[in-house]
Design a protein around this motif. Sequence first.
Motif, short mmCIF file in Angstrom:
data_model
loop_
_atom_site.label_atom_id
_atom_site.label_comp_id
_atom_site.label_asym_id
_atom_site.label_seq_id
_atom_site.Cartn_x
_atom_site.Cartn_y
_atom_site.Cartn_z
N LEU A 157 57.72 -21.74 -9.19
CA LEU A 157 57.33 -22.01 -7.81
C LEU A 157 56.86 -23.45 -7.61
CD1 LEU A 157 55.36 -18.73 -7.03
CD2 LEU A 157 57.47 -19.47 -5.93
N THR A 158 56.15 -24.01 -8.59
CA THR A 158 55.49 -25.30 -8.36
C THR A 158 56.03 -26.47 -9.17
OG1 THR A 158 53.82 -24.91 -10.08
CG2 THR A 158 53.32 -24.14 -7.83
N ILE A 165 52.13 -29.25 -0.07
CA ILE A 165 52.52 -29.60 1.31
C ILE A 165 53.40 -30.85 1.38
CG2 ILE A 165 50.55 -31.05 1.97
CD1 ILE A 165 50.49 -29.24 4.55
N GLU A 166 53.19 -31.78 0.46
CA GLU A 166 53.97 -33.02 0.53
C GLU A 166 55.20 -32.98 -0.37
OE1 GLU A 166 51.83 -36.58 0.45
OE2 GLU A 166 50.27 -35.84 1.76
N SER A 167 55.34 -31.94 -1.15
CA SER A 167 56.52 -31.86 -2.02
C SER A 167 57.69 -31.25 -1.25
CB SER A 167 56.22 -31.03 -3.27
OG SER A 167 56.11 -29.68 -2.91
N GLU A 168 58.82 -31.26 -1.88
CA GLU A 168 60.02 -30.72 -1.25
C GLU A 168 60.30 -29.29 -1.69
OE1 GLU A 168 63.29 -33.37 -1.76
OE2 GLU A 168 62.13 -35.11 -1.15
N SER A 169 59.25 -28.56 -2.04
CA SER A 169 59.45 -27.20 -2.51
C SER A 169 59.87 -26.29 -1.37
CB SER A 169 58.19 -26.66 -3.17
OG SER A 169 57.19 -26.49 -2.19
N ASN A 170 60.57 -25.26 -1.74
CA ASN A 170 61.12 -24.32 -0.76
C ASN A 170 60.45 -22.96 -0.96
OD1 ASN A 170 62.71 -23.18 1.19
ND2 ASN A 170 64.50 -22.96 -0.13
N ILE A 171 59.11 -22.95 -0.96
CA ILE A 171 58.37 -21.72 -1.22
C ILE A 171 58.29 -20.89 0.07
CG2 ILE A 171 56.12 -20.77 -1.84
CD1 ILE A 171 55.68 -23.09 -3.63
N THR A 172 58.62 -19.61 -0.08
CA THR A 172 58.47 -18.67 1.03
C THR A 172 57.54 -17.54 0.56
OG1 THR A 172 60.35 -17.31 0.37
CG2 THR A 172 60.80 -19.15 1.89
N PHE A 173 57.00 -16.82 1.50
CA PHE A 173 56.13 -15.70 1.14
C PHE A 173 56.90 -14.66 0.35
CE2 PHE A 173 54.53 -11.43 2.13
CZ PHE A 173 53.31 -11.52 1.48
N LYS A 174 58.14 -14.41 0.72
CA LYS A 174 58.96 -13.41 0.03
C LYS A 174 59.15 -13.79 -1.44
CE LYS A 174 63.33 -10.92 0.52
NZ LYS A 174 64.57 -10.80 1.29
N LYS A 175 59.35 -15.07 -1.73
CA LYS A 175 59.51 -15.53 -3.11
C LYS A 175 58.22 -15.33 -3.90
CE LYS A 175 63.10 -18.87 -2.09
NZ LYS A 175 63.51 -20.27 -2.04
N VAL A 176 57.10 -15.69 -3.30
CA VAL A 176 55.81 -15.53 -3.97
C VAL A 176 55.53 -14.05 -4.21
CG1 VAL A 176 53.30 -15.84 -3.73
CG2 VAL A 176 54.86 -17.69 -3.08
N TYR A 177 55.76 -13.23 -3.21
CA TYR A 177 55.52 -11.79 -3.32
C TYR A 177 56.38 -11.19 -4.43
CZ TYR A 177 54.81 -6.96 -1.69
OH TYR A 177 54.47 -5.63 -1.61
N SER A 178 57.63 -11.59 -4.49
CA SER A 178 58.55 -11.07 -5.49
C SER A 178 58.14 -11.51 -6.90
CB SER A 178 59.97 -11.55 -5.18
OG SER A 178 60.86 -11.13 -6.16
N ILE A 179 57.91 -12.79 -7.07
CA ILE A 179 57.56 -13.32 -8.39
C ILE A 179 56.22 -12.77 -8.85
CG2 ILE A 179 56.85 -15.45 -9.57
CD1 ILE A 179 59.22 -16.82 -8.15
N TYR A 180 55.22 -12.79 -7.99
CA TYR A 180 53.91 -12.26 -8.36
C TYR A 180 54.00 -10.75 -8.63
CZ TYR A 180 48.95 -11.16 -8.23
OH TYR A 180 47.70 -10.69 -8.55
#
Length: 194
Positions: A158-159, A85-100
């Motif tokens: 992702l992280t 939450i405090e990092s500057e990551s640009n994680i979206t559900f679509k990215k997680v869904y695709s990678i996973y």
Amino acid sequence: MKKYLTFFTNPILFMELLYSKPKILIPSILAALIPLITYQNLNDKLSYLDTKWIVLILVLISILSVFFFFITSFIIYLLLSIVLIESESNITFKKVYSIYGYTQFPKFILALIIALFLSLHILSVNSSSSFLTSILYFFTNPLMIWKYILLVSGFYVLTRTRMKILVILAVFFAIAEVGLNYLISSQISLNLMN
């Protein structure tokens, strides 16, 4: 084509490419097909039913698989979002869904191999008679090891967390997956016997 070769030669680069351009169609198809291939012997166990009921059961299993894959991806997305939450990551559900989703490809290949060569059913976690044997099969199976290499690579992209922590998480997820698969397959076998 070169992009898909990195899936085998450089999984971190492949996951970076998915991170920049996520693809959700193939993960959805894999989520729908894996249980149909994995539970192909369900057809033999339900032979007393009409074909339409067997088809309906298989379609429901496929739909539930996609639904549970969606839920699992969403839970991973939420957990990563909370942790980062405090990092500057640009994680979206679509990215997680695709990678996973792409981490499930080795599981799909294993299911196909077992479906084509029934004598190799021993490679399946579902075929073992004890939880410890399931773990042994799982951790000596090159395709399952590849699946978790992909998972670690995907979580790294992702992280940007240290690999050591991600490997520990992957081992935890692997044991949880073996336990869940063993529990579900043993319950299905018990219910079909009764």
